[in-house]
Scaffold this motif. Structure first.
Motif, PDB file in Angstrom:
ATOM      1  N   GLU A   1       1.614   3.319  -3.061  1.00  0.00           N
ATOM      2  CA  GLU A   1       0.557   4.100  -3.695  1.00  0.00           C
ATOM      3  C   GLU A   1       0.376   5.466  -3.031  1.00  0.00           C
ATOM      4  OE1 GLU A   1      -2.907   2.095  -4.661  1.00  0.00           O
ATOM      5  OE2 GLU A   1      -1.810   0.310  -5.328  1.00  0.00           O
ATOM      6  N   SER A   2       1.000   5.670  -1.885  1.00  0.00           N
ATOM      7  CA  SER A   2       0.775   6.937  -1.201  1.00  0.00           C
ATOM      8  C   SER A   2       1.729   8.001  -1.721  1.00  0.00           C
ATOM      9  CB  SER A   2       0.914   6.763   0.311  1.00  0.00           C
ATOM     10  OG  SER A   2       2.254   6.527   0.629  1.00  0.00           O
TER      11      SER A   2
ATOM     12  N   GLN B   1      -3.608  15.678   5.837  1.00  0.00           N
ATOM     13  CA  GLN B   1      -3.908  14.378   5.207  1.00  0.00           C
ATOM     14  C   GLN B   1      -5.040  14.639   4.233  1.00  0.00           C
ATOM     15  OE1 GLN B   1      -2.220  11.251   6.310  1.00  0.00           O
ATOM     16  NE2 GLN B   1      -2.921  10.791   4.233  1.00  0.00           N
ATOM     17  N   TRP B   2      -4.669  14.885   2.980  1.00  0.00           N
ATOM     18  CA  TRP B   2      -5.633  15.377   1.980  1.00  0.00           C
ATOM     19  C   TRP B   2      -6.665  14.315   1.649  1.00  0.00           C
ATOM     20  CZ3 TRP B   2      -7.248  19.785   0.137  1.00  0.00           C
ATOM     21  CH2 TRP B   2      -7.902  19.825  -1.104  1.00  0.00           C
ATOM     22  N   ASP B   3      -6.172  13.086   1.412  1.00  0.00           N
ATOM     23  CA  ASP B   3      -7.044  11.912   1.261  1.00  0.00           C
ATOM     24  C   ASP B   3      -6.227  10.731   1.785  1.00  0.00           C
ATOM     25  OD1 ASP B   3      -5.424  10.845  -0.819  1.00  0.00           O
ATOM     26  OD2 ASP B   3      -6.573  11.915  -2.337  1.00  0.00           O
ATOM     27  N   PRO B   4      -6.814   9.530   1.836  1.00  0.00           N
ATOM     28  CA  PRO B   4      -6.085   8.432   2.493  1.00  0.00           C
ATOM     29  C   PRO B   4      -4.685   8.190   1.931  1.00  0.00           C
ATOM     30  CG  PRO B   4      -8.370   7.808   2.187  1.00  0.00           C
ATOM     31  CD  PRO B   4      -8.194   9.136   1.467  1.00  0.00           C
ATOM     32  N   SER B   5      -4.459   8.545   0.691  1.00  0.00           N
ATOM     33  CA  SER B   5      -3.140   8.252   0.104  1.00  0.00           C
ATOM     34  C   SER B   5      -2.319   9.505  -0.227  1.00  0.00           C
ATOM     35  CB  SER B   5      -3.311   7.406  -1.163  1.00  0.00           C
ATOM     36  OG  SER B   5      -4.030   8.134  -2.123  1.00  0.00           O
ATOM     37  N   THR B   6      -2.775  10.669   0.228  1.00  0.00           N
ATOM     38  CA  THR B   6      -2.044  11.905  -0.104  1.00  0.00           C
ATOM     39  C   THR B   6      -1.773  12.744   1.141  1.00  0.00           C
ATOM     40  OG1 THR B   6      -3.272  11.955  -2.200  1.00  0.00           O
ATOM     41  CG2 THR B   6      -1.993  13.922  -1.631  1.00  0.00           C
ATOM     42  N   LEU B   7      -0.512  12.886   1.468  1.00  0.00           N
ATOM     43  CA  LEU B   7      -0.089  13.712   2.595  1.00  0.00           C
ATOM     44  C   LEU B   7       0.583  14.976   2.055  1.00  0.00           C
ATOM     45  CD1 LEU B   7       0.287  13.321   5.864  1.00  0.00           C
ATOM     46  CD2 LEU B   7       2.693  13.362   5.197  1.00  0.00           C
TER      47      LEU B   7
ATOM     48  N   GLU C   1       3.390  12.004  -1.156  1.00  0.00           N
ATOM     49  CA  GLU C   1       3.679  13.078  -0.222  1.00  0.00           C
ATOM     50  C   GLU C   1       4.178  14.292  -0.989  1.00  0.00           C
ATOM     51  OE1 GLU C   1       5.164  10.390   3.564  1.00  0.00           O
ATOM     52  OE2 GLU C   1       6.038  12.366   3.220  1.00  0.00           O
TER      53      GLU C   1
ATOM     54  N   CYS D   1       0.825  -1.214   0.000  1.00  0.00           N
ATOM     55  CA  CYS D   1       0.000   0.000   0.000  1.00  0.00           C
ATOM     56  C   CYS D   1       0.859   1.264   0.000  1.00  0.00           C
ATOM     57  CB  CYS D   1      -0.918   0.028   1.214  1.00  0.00           C
ATOM     58  SG  CYS D   1      -2.138  -1.287   1.171  1.00  0.00           S
ATOM     59  N   GLU D   2       2.015   1.177   0.651  1.00  0.00           N
ATOM     60  CA  GLU D   2       2.862   2.366   0.776  1.00  0.00           C
ATOM     61  C   GLU D   2       3.262   2.933  -0.582  1.00  0.00           C
ATOM     62  OE1 GLU D   2       6.272   2.334   3.462  1.00  0.00           O
ATOM     63  OE2 GLU D   2       5.187   0.824   4.598  1.00  0.00           O
TER      64      GLU D   2
END
Ligand code: GTP
Ligand code: MG
Length: 184
Positions: A7-8, A55-61, A10, A4-5
């Motif tokens: 896909e995130s 934390q903009w969305d679950p995968s975007t910091l 930053e 999962c990482e």
């Protein structure tokens, strides 16, 4: 197995907060970052900094590095240095008075002549009509006036805000973030 990482995403965004003296730039940032307000005015000298992690969305910091530039710097020679590598701007005025609005165009011109996105386009800018808890100056009572102003002067949008009463602070920041994300 899925990682999962991978896909995130930053990001670090340098955001400028500009506008004339005492329009509420420091107060906006203090409300947004620290959830506080102080009615005592102490002018910023030069530039101050604040960091806000979103934390903009679950995968975007997103890390926002907020550059709180003193209103008096419009008359100085440092803005080119302060603006370097910025990707977004909030331009503030005091909606209870007419005077600081007249400087908005000057700030926007100063910005656009000194910094652009890597592709040469202007950096996204949101107009902040602050102190909306106070009676509005008559010039700003018709919202279509500020809609038209934004259209004609290259702002992506505007909000009536109050750092004092916590009105539209998050909304203003979110509008700017979404515009910046659309450009990177
Ligand atoms: P400089 O650092 O000199 O450029 O000023 P600034 O734009 O950072 O303004 P600052 O945030 O210091 O606010 C100036 C004054 O306006 C202070 O007395 C604040 O308490 C007051 N103020 C800021 N935001 C608001 C608001 O939303 N409503 C009201 N009523 N007062 C506000
Ligand atoms: Mg200040």
């Amino acid at each position: 197995s899925q990682n999962c990482e991978s896909e995130s995403k930053e990001y670090l965004f340098k955001i400028l907060v500009i506008g004339d003296l005492a329009t509420g730039k420091t107060s906006f940032i203090r409300r947004y970052v620290h959830h506080l307000f102080n009615s005592h005015y102490r002018a910023t000298i030069g530039v101050d900094f604040a960091l806000k992690v979103v934390q903009w969305d679950p995968s975007t910091l997103i890390r926002l590095q907020l550059w709180d530039i003193a209103g008096q710097e419009r008359f100085g020679s440092m803005t080119r240095v302060y603006y370097k590598d910025a990707v977004g701007a909030l331009i503030c005025f005091d909606a209870s008075k007419s005077q600081s609005f007249e400087a908005v165009k000057k700030w926007k011109e100063d910005l656009d002549t000194k910094v652009t996105m890597p592709d040469g386009s202007p950096i996204p800018a949101v107009l902040v009509a602050n102190k909306c808890d106070l009676p509005k100056h008559e010039n700003f009572s018709d919202p279509s006036f500020l809609d038209d102003f934004c259209q004609n002067n290259g702002f992506v949008g505007w909000y009536f805000t109050s750092a004092k009463d916590n009105i539209n602070i998050e909304e203003t920041a979110s509008l700017l973030i979404s515009e910046v994300l659309g450009k990177v």
